[in-house]
Design an enzyme around this catalytic site. Structure first.
Site, PDB file in Angstrom:
ATOM      1  N   LEU A  88      49.592   0.185  35.412  1.00  0.00           N
ATOM      2  CA  LEU A  88      48.167   0.039  35.697  1.00  0.00           C
ATOM      3  C   LEU A  88      47.302  -0.163  34.448  1.00  0.00           C
ATOM      4  O   LEU A  88      46.079  -0.056  34.504  1.00  0.00           O
ATOM      5  CB  LEU A  88      47.672   1.237  36.495  1.00  0.00           C
ATOM      6  N   CYS A  89      47.949  -0.424  33.312  1.00  0.00           N
ATOM      7  CA  CYS A  89      47.192  -0.705  32.091  1.00  0.00           C
ATOM      8  C   CYS A  89      46.669  -2.136  32.105  1.00  0.00           C
ATOM      9  O   CYS A  89      47.324  -3.046  32.617  1.00  0.00           O
ATOM     10  CB  CYS A  89      48.084  -0.513  30.862  1.00  0.00           C
ATOM     11  N   HIS A  90      45.492  -2.318  31.502  1.00  0.00           N
ATOM     12  CA  HIS A  90      44.923  -3.659  31.391  1.00  0.00           C
ATOM     13  C   HIS A  90      45.571  -4.408  30.218  1.00  0.00           C
ATOM     14  O   HIS A  90      45.791  -3.815  29.160  1.00  0.00           O
ATOM     15  CB  HIS A  90      43.412  -3.577  31.138  1.00  0.00           C
ATOM     16  N   MET A 126      46.680   4.137  25.208  1.00  0.00           N
ATOM     17  CA  MET A 126      48.037   3.868  25.671  1.00  0.00           C
ATOM     18  C   MET A 126      48.772   2.928  24.718  1.00  0.00           C
ATOM     19  O   MET A 126      49.990   3.057  24.510  1.00  0.00           O
ATOM     20  CB  MET A 126      48.015   3.271  27.077  1.00  0.00           C
ATOM     21  N   GLU A 127      48.058   1.999  24.129  1.00  0.00           N
ATOM     22  CA  GLU A 127      48.683   1.086  23.174  1.00  0.00           C
ATOM     23  C   GLU A 127      49.153   1.842  21.930  1.00  0.00           C
ATOM     24  O   GLU A 127      50.255   1.595  21.421  1.00  0.00           O
ATOM     25  CB  GLU A 127      47.700  -0.025  22.790  1.00  0.00           C
ATOM     26  N   ASP A 141      67.560   4.660  17.911  1.00  0.00           N
ATOM     27  CA  ASP A 141      68.585   3.682  18.255  1.00  0.00           C
ATOM     28  C   ASP A 141      69.378   3.241  17.029  1.00  0.00           C
ATOM     29  O   ASP A 141      70.603   3.113  17.084  1.00  0.00           O
ATOM     30  CB  ASP A 141      67.934   2.465  18.911  1.00  0.00           C
TER      31      ASP A 141
END
Length: 282
Positions: A88-90, A126-127, A141
């Protein structure tokens, strides 16, 4: 009549869940009418590991190449792909993404700090979080084959600016800060007592450099109140001529009291100096 219980979600946000519509269905927030403002967010994460793993990364001895450079690029790429990962992020047109990875030798970990900026209608927390998370995952990793005990922790937003809510910053844990200060004071006192009347610098060698020199630790006497790292290295070469080639290597990494430093950095009696092999490409 049954009294309605307090809703902690509504208490935190007057509009309740902003990503759920009147029917209770998931919905991307409509930001069409929001004003365009300068927005910024800073996030962090940590990757804890074995001391030898961290030294291997810092010295550039990992067979996969420059671990920190790869993780940095991965974090930047991830920030730009956040809308593809979080439903739901733009999709945002980021104007700046910065990823910094700082080895903390004293804590056997790497600190990741990310910064995202834009001029837009919605925030970039969020970014910044996605950049920090993916940089941490990339570190894991690349090193999991040599260290399965690595732990990713402390992922959080440190600060955000812009929008209706304005400037917000994570409150520091005063108890934790006080504890760190107390521990630092005790450590400083112990160091002062141990070096009182002494005019030496403790020098340590790590990874391939340690094997090349056949020495892990040595004390260098000071003839003055302080020297530069470059002068400490010259003293070592003068007293051990067979070390000249290894210590004269291009891009030799150096630290003072577990903080990476340049050749011009000042070194005083009681300090700990460390030398690492040059970082390799990858």
């Amino acid at each position: 009549m049954t009294q309605r219980a307090n809703n902690p979600v509504s208490d935190l946000h007057p509009e309740g869940f902003t990503h759920i519509d009147a029917k209770g269905e998931a919905s991307m927030v409509d930001v069409t009418e929001k004003a365009v403002t300068a927005r910024e967010a800073v996030a962090e994460a940590y990757v804890e590991m074995q001391p030898e793993t961290l030294r291997m990364i810092v010295s550039g001895e990992h067979k996969k190449g420059d671990v920190l450079a790869v993780a940095r690029i991965a974090g930047i790429q991830a920030a730009k792909k956040t809308a593809d990962l979080i439903p739901l992020c733009h999709p945002l047109m980021l104007t700046k993404v910065k990823v910094e990875l700082t080895p903390e030798l004293e804590n056997n970990r790497i600190r990741i700090e990310t910064l995202c900026k834009l001029a837009g209608q919605t925030g970039v927390e969020m970014e910044a979080l996605t950049a920090a998370s993916v940089a941490a995952l990339t570190l894991y990793d690349m090193c999991k084959a040599v260290d399965k005990t690595m732990v990713i922790s402390g992922t959080k937003v440190l600060e955000k600016k812009g929008g209706k809510s304005g400037h917000w910053q994570m409150a520091s844990d005063s108890a934790s800060v006080q504890q760190d200060v107390s521990q630092a004071e005790v450590s400083l006192q112990a160091t002062n007592e141990a070096t009182q009347g002494s005019s030496v610098v403790d020098v340590r060698f790590f990874a391939g450099l340690r094997e090349a020199l056949g020495c892990e630790q040595i004390s260098v006497p000071l003839d003055s109140d302080s020297l530069t790292l470059a002068e400490v290295k010259e003293l070592l070469i003068t007293s051990h001529a067979d070390w000249a080639e290894a210590l004269s290597a291009k891009n030799l990494l150096m630290s003072v009291n577990q903080q990476m430093a340049k050749a011009s950095a000042e070194v005083k009696a009681g300090d700990e100096v460390a030398f690492f092999p040059p970082v390799t490409g990858g």
